[in-house]
Structures are given as structure tokens and as C-alpha cells.
Design a protein around this motif. Structure first.
Motif, PDB file in Angstrom:
ATOM      1  N   ARG A  38       1.063  -1.115   0.135  1.00 35.83           N
ATOM      2  CA  ARG A  38      -0.096  -0.127  -0.114  1.00 35.83           C
ATOM      3  C   ARG A  38       1.133   1.165  -0.403  1.00 35.83           C
ATOM      4  N   LEU A  39       2.254   1.441   0.711  1.00 31.50           N
ATOM      5  CA  LEU A  39       3.414   2.129   1.021  1.00 31.50           C
ATOM      6  C   LEU A  39       3.426   2.642  -0.647  1.00 31.50           C
ATOM      7  N   LYS A  40       3.820   1.670  -1.336  1.00 33.33           N
ATOM      8  CA  LYS A  40       4.143   2.465  -2.651  1.00 33.33           C
ATOM      9  C   LYS A  40       3.213   2.506  -3.611  1.00 33.33           C
ATOM     10  N   SER A  41       1.586   1.682  -3.858  1.00 26.55           N
ATOM     11  CA  SER A  41       0.340   1.625  -4.050  1.00 26.55           C
ATOM     12  C   SER A  41       0.466   3.695  -4.255  1.00 26.55           C
ATOM     13  N   LEU A  42       0.237   3.706  -2.597  1.00 20.50           N
ATOM     14  CA  LEU A  42       0.488   5.913  -2.540  1.00 20.50           C
ATOM     15  C   LEU A  42       1.530   6.503  -3.702  1.00 20.50           C
ATOM     16  N   PHE A  43       2.610   6.308  -2.820  1.00 18.47           N
ATOM     17  CA  PHE A  43       3.863   6.183  -3.818  1.00 18.47           C
ATOM     18  C   PHE A  43       3.163   6.695  -5.876  1.00 18.47           C
ATOM     19  N   ALA A  44       2.972   5.574  -5.711  1.00 19.13           N
ATOM     20  CA  ALA A  44       2.972   5.156  -6.761  1.00 19.13           C
ATOM     21  C   ALA A  44       2.316   6.605  -7.777  1.00 19.13           C
ATOM     22  N   GLU A  45       1.332   6.873  -7.242  1.00 12.06           N
ATOM     23  CA  GLU A  45       0.295   7.831  -7.498  1.00 12.06           C
ATOM     24  C   GLU A  45       1.066   9.354  -7.749  1.00 12.06           C
ATOM     25  N   ASP A  46       1.732   9.556  -7.019  1.00 19.40           N
ATOM     26  CA  ASP A  46       2.568  10.896  -7.157  1.00 19.40           C
ATOM     27  C   ASP A  46       3.763  10.398  -8.834  1.00 19.40           C
ATOM     28  N   ALA A  47       4.338   9.134  -8.173  1.00 14.83           N
ATOM     29  CA  ALA A  47       5.832   8.878  -8.860  1.00 14.83           C
ATOM     30  C   ALA A  47       5.405   8.547 -10.270  1.00 14.83           C
ATOM     31  N   ASP A  48       4.223   8.539 -10.348  1.00 13.29           N
ATOM     32  CA  ASP A  48       3.552   7.983 -12.212  1.00 13.29           C
ATOM     33  C   ASP A  48       3.813   9.256 -13.109  1.00 13.29           C
ATOM     34  N   LEU A  49       4.140  10.301 -12.298  1.00 15.40           N
ATOM     35  CA  LEU A  49       3.553  11.426 -12.676  1.00 15.40           C
ATOM     36  C   LEU A  49       4.602  11.802 -13.997  1.00 15.40           C
ATOM     37  N   GLY A  50       5.591  11.506 -13.740  1.00 17.57           N
ATOM     38  CA  GLY A  50       6.769  11.868 -14.051  1.00 17.57           C
ATOM     39  C   GLY A  50       7.987  13.193 -14.038  1.00 17.57           C
ATOM     40  N   LYS A  51       6.759  13.328 -12.679  1.00 18.62           N
ATOM     41  CA  LYS A  51       7.822  14.729 -11.804  1.00 18.62           C
ATOM     42  C   LYS A  51       9.033  14.562 -11.555  1.00 18.62           C
ATOM     43  N   PRO A  52      10.026  15.481 -11.423  1.00 18.34           N
ATOM     44  CA  PRO A  52      11.281  15.495 -10.869  1.00 18.34           C
ATOM     45  C   PRO A  52      10.544  15.319  -9.473  1.00 18.34           C
ATOM     46  N   MET A  53      11.889  14.147  -8.494  1.00 20.29           N
ATOM     47  CA  MET A  53      10.467  14.221  -6.859  1.00 20.29           C
ATOM     48  C   MET A  53      11.932  13.692  -6.117  1.00 20.29           C
ATOM     49  N   LYS A  54      12.151  14.057  -4.591  1.00 19.45           N
ATOM     50  CA  LYS A  54      12.714  13.316  -3.995  1.00 19.45           C
ATOM     51  C   LYS A  54      11.824  12.476  -2.757  1.00 19.45           C
ATOM     52  N   ALA A  55      13.003  11.381  -2.632  1.00 22.09           N
ATOM     53  CA  ALA A  55      11.371  10.785  -1.588  1.00 22.09           C
ATOM     54  C   ALA A  55      13.073   9.857  -0.647  1.00 22.09           C
ATOM     55  N   VAL A  56      11.916   9.368   0.142  1.00 20.53           N
ATOM     56  CA  VAL A  56      12.833   8.986   1.304  1.00 20.53           C
ATOM     57  C   VAL A  56      12.413   7.279   2.175  1.00 20.53           C
ATOM     58  N   VAL A  57      13.124   6.544   2.223  1.00 22.50           N
ATOM     59  CA  VAL A  57      12.670   5.037   2.847  1.00 22.50           C
ATOM     60  C   VAL A  57      12.858   5.668   4.373  1.00 22.50           C
ATOM     61  N   ILE A  58      12.391   5.052   4.853  1.00 22.82           N
ATOM     62  CA  ILE A  58      12.815   5.565   6.494  1.00 22.82           C
ATOM     63  C   ILE A  58      12.424   4.336   7.132  1.00 22.82           C
TER      64      ILE A  58
END
Length: 280
Positions: free
Chosen positions: A211-231
Motif C-alpha cells: 500500500r505504501l508503494k501504491s500511494l507513492f506511485a500516485e505521484d511518481a507515475d506523473l513523471g515529475k522530478p521528485m525527492k523521496a526517502v525510505v525511513i
């Protein structure tokens, strides 16, 4: 204008990066019985989780004293015109309020306290951006404007392996939503209006991570430059595997791994995993 950047220890920015970007830190503390330890200074994260396992009671946490913060600001006032002071969410700690109060007690420097409304490396994202802007000569107003812009796209969700820490520490709003099924769920949580609140009940760790990955995909699939971190909460291998998986799928995202240190780890517990991101 010379602008200093201050944060607290819960941003969990490595010391070498703090030194490189001239970031100043006010440590929070964890207290085991009669012994107090300043995180990132007296106690590292690995040792903390070992101590928690052996402890009869959960440690307590405490924010920096107003005296410490005021003294830090006074020292910075000697060779800075302004201070940007970025802190963990005001809904789970009084550190931001302490920064506001200390700023009113110091002469000769303008203090801009910023409530990140979050914690850990998502808080650190604001700090790193502010520090880089300060080094490039940005004004405090420009920095605060940029931080508020970042806040619009900042997302963070985290899975807690054991809700008992949050329940006992009183940091989970809406905990009653899980009463009767605490042992069965691996809840996803997030920050809303500065507070930690339930997002979704999920039955297994594997499903929660998906579910974490699917939430991330909602924004990442837009293809815009992003910064992300796994904690991670003492799960470095699992965190690195998740990072590598996401990096392979989303090469346009700048990904890193960070950790839940002693103060936040006290409330979330070992085994927690978080994922946070913002659009650059």
C-alpha cells in the motif's frame, strides 16, 4: 544577508552533511529511568533499539530547553542577520513553540521559526533546502516561501509494527479506531493538521508495504522530478531493498534511506517503515 539554519535532532541529518551545509542542531533527549541521553550526540540509533528491548518501561522523551535554544540563537546572532529554525511537528512536541519563544528573547537577529508539521527526514528535506538556499544567498523570506511551497506536495506515510508504543505515549490521535484489533493490524499512519492519525488499517506487513508503494506511485507515475526517502526503524536491509525496488521503477526520483532515531523510535517502535516524498 547572512542566514543561519537551525533544526532539531529529529530531522536525523547525518553529521557530515550538517557540517558541510553549516546546519546547527538542538538535540531532543530520551530518558531511561534516571539517565538522559541526547539523541545524535550521546546515543546512536542502533544502541537505542538494543536498550529498549532490555528496558522494563519505555523511555520518555524531552525537547530541548528554552535556555539551550536561546543560547544557540545568541551565539548565531554574533555573525548572522537571520535564523531559519525548522522543527518537528508542533502537534507532537513543544520544540517549535520553544523556538518561537526563544526567538523573542534574542536581540540583534531575526528568527523565523518553521513548523514542518512532520518529522524525521521529511523534516530534513526542508532543512536541506533551506541550508542550500542560505549558502546561495537567498533571503529568509525567500527561504520560508520555498518551504511553504514544498509543503504543498510533501507526503509521508508510515507503517507501525506495534501500536502499543504510540498508544502508551499518547502520540496517536484516533487510537480508538484500532481498539479491539491492535494485534491484528499493521496500520498506515500519516500527519494531518500536525497530528499523527490513522490512515488505513491493513492486515499484514506485506500488504502494508504494498500500500505504501501504491500511494507513492500516485505521484511518481506523473513523471515529475521528485525527492523521496525510505525511513526505517532498525530495519536497514528491508529499507534498502524497498529503495532499490522503487529506484529501478522510477529513475526520475532521487531516493535515499534514513531512519527513525531514538526520540521518534520511542513512539513508533522497532520495525516501523516510512515512505515520504515531495515534488521538486
Amino acid at each position: 544577508m547572512k542566514v543561519a539554519v537551525v533544526t532539531d535532532s529529529t530531522a536525523y541529518i547525518p553529521s557530515n552533511i550538517r557540517e558541510k551545509l553549516d546546519i546547527h542542531m538542538a538535540p531532543l533527549s530520551v530518558i531511561f529511568g534516571d539517565s538522559s541521553y541526547r539523541e545524535e550526540m550521546d546515543l546512536n540509533t542502533k544502541d537505542f533499539y538494543m536498550m529498549v528491548r532490555d528496558a522494563v518501561e519505555l523511555p520518555k522523551t524531552s525537547q530541548p530547553s528554552i535556555g539551550f535554544v536561546t543560547e544557540l540563537y545568541q551565539k548565531l546572532a554574533e555573525d548572522h542577520d537571520a535564523i531559519i529554525s525548522i522543527h518537528l511537528s508542533s502537534g507532537i512536541s513543544g520544540t517549535y513553540q520553544t523556538a518561537l519563544s526563544a526567538g523573542q528573547m534574542v536581540d540583534g537577529v531575526d528568527v523565523y521559526a518553521f513548523d514542518s508539521e512532520i518529522s524525521c527526514m521529511p523534516q530534513g528535506f526542508y532543512v536541506l533546502e533551506a541550508a542550500e538556499m542560505a549558502q546561495n544567498g537567498a533571503s529568509p523570506e525567500q527561504i520560508i516561501d520555498r518551504l511553504n511551497e514544498m509543503k504543498q506536495s510533501m507526503r509521508a506515510y508510515f507503517m507501525v509494527d506495534d501500536l502499543s508504543h504510540l498508544k502508551r505515549g499518547g502520540r496517536l490521535n484516533g487510537a480508538q479506531a484500532f481498539v479491539g484489533s491492535m494485534l491484528q493490524v499493521k496500520p498506515l499512519l500519516h500527519f494531518v493538521d500536525t497530528k499523527i492519525v490513522p490512515f488505513e488499517k491493513i492486515r499484514t506487513r506485506k500488504k502494508a508495504l504494498n500500500r505504501l508503494k501504491s500511494l507513492f506511485a500516485e505521484d511518481a507515475d506523473l513523471g515529475k522530478p521528485m525527492k523521496a526517502v525510505v525511513i526505517e526503524g532498525n530495519r536497514p536491509v528491508e529499507a534498502e531493498e524497498l529503495k532499490q525496488e522503487l529506484q529501478a521503477q522510477y529513475p526520475h526520483v532521487e531516493l535515499s534511506v534514513s531512519y527513525f532515531g531514538p526520540v521518534i523510535g520511542t513512539h513508533l517502535g522497532e520495525g516501523s517503515i516510512g515512505l515520504s516524498w515531495y515534488i521538486k
